[in-house]
Write a protein that holds these residues in place. Structure first.
Motif, short mmCIF file in Angstrom:
data_model
loop_
_atom_site.label_atom_id
_atom_site.label_comp_id
_atom_site.label_asym_id
_atom_site.label_seq_id
_atom_site.Cartn_x
_atom_site.Cartn_y
_atom_site.Cartn_z
N SER A 1 1.47 8.95 -8.58
CA SER A 1 0.88 8.24 -7.74
C SER A 1 0.45 6.66 -8.43
O SER A 1 -0.32 6.85 -8.77
CB SER A 1 -0.29 8.96 -6.89
N LEU A 2 -0.16 5.12 -7.14
CA LEU A 2 -0.62 4.72 -7.44
C LEU A 2 -0.33 3.86 -9.26
O LEU A 2 -1.39 3.40 -9.23
CB LEU A 2 -2.19 4.93 -7.39
N PRO A 3 0.81 3.80 -8.94
CA PRO A 3 1.20 3.13 -10.35
C PRO A 3 1.01 1.96 -10.62
O PRO A 3 0.44 1.94 -12.28
CB PRO A 3 2.93 3.52 -10.79
N ALA A 4 1.22 1.04 -9.92
CA ALA A 4 0.61 -0.81 -9.92
C ALA A 4 -0.77 -0.49 -10.60
O ALA A 4 -0.58 -1.24 -11.09
CB ALA A 4 1.18 -1.07 -8.63
N ASN B 1 0.77 -1.93 0.06
CA ASN B 1 0.11 -0.16 0.34
C ASN B 1 0.96 1.37 0.10
O ASN B 1 0.15 2.00 0.49
CB ASN B 1 -1.10 0.16 1.16
N ILE B 2 1.56 1.44 -0.73
CA ILE B 2 2.36 2.33 -1.03
C ILE B 2 2.00 3.90 -1.74
O ILE B 2 1.52 2.58 -3.27
CB ILE B 2 4.00 1.89 -1.27
N LEU B 3 1.49 4.19 -1.33
CA LEU B 3 0.82 5.11 -2.80
C LEU B 3 1.38 5.86 -3.24
O LEU B 3 1.55 6.19 -4.81
CB LEU B 3 0.00 5.85 -1.45
N ARG B 4 2.02 6.29 -2.77
CA ARG B 4 3.33 7.91 -4.16
C ARG B 4 5.06 6.72 -4.43
O ARG B 4 5.19 6.46 -3.67
CB ARG B 4 3.64 9.14 -3.23
N ILE C 1 -3.54 11.60 -1.09
CA ILE C 1 -2.39 11.93 -2.22
C ILE C 1 -3.37 13.28 -3.11
O ILE C 1 -4.45 13.66 -2.98
CB ILE C 1 -2.70 10.42 -3.00
N GLU C 2 -3.00 13.24 -4.50
CA GLU C 2 -3.29 14.26 -5.16
C GLU C 2 -4.91 13.45 -5.96
O GLU C 2 -5.06 13.20 -6.01
CB GLU C 2 -2.37 14.33 -6.32
N LEU C 3 -5.78 15.30 -5.68
CA LEU C 3 -7.16 14.88 -5.94
C LEU C 3 -7.39 14.54 -7.19
O LEU C 3 -8.45 13.28 -7.37
CB LEU C 3 -7.93 16.28 -5.67
N PRO C 4 -6.92 14.68 -8.41
CA PRO C 4 -7.04 14.10 -9.75
C PRO C 4 -6.62 12.42 -9.33
O PRO C 4 -7.18 12.11 -9.74
CB PRO C 4 -6.22 15.18 -10.77
N VAL C 5 -5.68 11.82 -8.33
CA VAL C 5 -5.38 10.55 -8.81
C VAL C 5 -6.94 9.92 -7.86
O VAL C 5 -6.98 8.97 -8.09
CB VAL C 5 -4.52 9.92 -7.50
N VAL C 6 -7.29 10.43 -6.68
CA VAL C 6 -8.58 10.09 -6.01
C VAL C 6 -9.61 10.15 -6.95
O VAL C 6 -9.84 8.57 -6.92
CB VAL C 6 -8.41 10.60 -4.57
#
Length: 259
Positions: A143-146, A83-86, A218-223
């Motif tokens: 962020s969240l590349p996986a 659960n590594i976000l960045r 994390i960044e809003l667009p990613v959310v």
């Protein structure tokens, strides 16, 4: 935020390359491989065949790369399991940039030139808008590349869908061996990347993240991309899969007429 200009440049080049592949490469391949069947098509169907061939070329490049990264990039797997976000994965961001450019180019050509697609117009537009947004977010934010990599990996089944559409345009009967084999490959690949991986490696782990406070730091667009994409892809792919499961026995046996 890290410098994203090179990722956006790759996306731009991918988008600009689309009409070149559509106008030059696709017709050349079709004329070289299936000249008589291609020549028998009217202009509208030839344009559609160009678009499908262009899609086949792009998806045959980017989706196997995404699947390879998913299965063999140990650092990326580590970020998902822990659960590594960045985490900055240039490989995932470059692949996403290629998909962003392809999806944008296909949308423009389909609207302005082709005027038809293999799915409903509404599904086509919604799918492409969400895919463009999700891949753009991946290019911009590390962020969240996986999870972002799944947007590309699921396109693996599109390879066989494109072949299916081309065979239909060229009048190859469903009872032919090539159609039966391709239909089976389409069903199995769809089952794997758009159902199995989507549920167990994407949706369930991502949903558990959505329930944590840390996720919303994390960044809003990613959310936004994560929430919208996870729900949309799950719904539309399970809907398509339900349709496939009802049709696949007749399609593989060749007893179902072309549709």
């Amino acid at each position: 935020m890290s410098d994203v200009s090179h990722y956006l440049m790759v996306a731009l080049c991918s988008c600009l390359a689309y009409p070149v592949v559509y106008v030059k490469v696709a017709p050349y391949l079709l004329k070289s491989l299936v000249f008589q069947r291609y020549a028998s098509l009217d202009k509208a169907k030839q344009k559609f065949a160009h678009m499908i061939t262009t899609s086949l070329i792009y998806t045959a490049v980017v989706s196997p790369c995404a699947l390879y990264v998913h299965h063999f990039d140990q650092d990326l797997a580590h970020t998902r399991k822990n659960n590594i976000l960045r985490y900055d994965s240039p490989t995932v961001r470059y692949i996403s940039a290629l998909l962003l450019g392809y999806t944008t180019g296909e949308s423009v050509v389909n609207i302005m030139v082709v005027g038809r697609s293999g799915v409903s117009w509404f599904s086509f537009v919604v799918h492409h808008v969400i895919t463009c947004y999700a891949t753009l977010v991946t290019c911009v934010y590390p962020s969240l590349p996986a999870f972002a990599n799944f947007a590309v990996a699921t396109e693996f089944s599109t390879i066989w869908l494109n072949i299916r559409l081309l065979l239909k345009e060229f009048g190859i009967p469903q009872s032919s061996t090539v159609n039966k084999v391709n239909n089976l490959a389409f069903f199995l690949s769809f089952s794997y990347v758009r159902v199995w991986l989507l549920i167990f490696d994407f949706y369930i782990p991502l949903t558990s993240l959505l329930l944590t406070k840390e996720f919303y730091t994390i960044e809003l667009p990613v959310v936004v991309a994560s929430v919208c994409a996870s729900q949309f892809y799950l719904f539309i792919n399970l809907y398509w899969y339900g349709l496939m499961c009802r049709m696949i026995p007749k399609v593989i046996s060749g007893s179902k007429k072309d549709d």
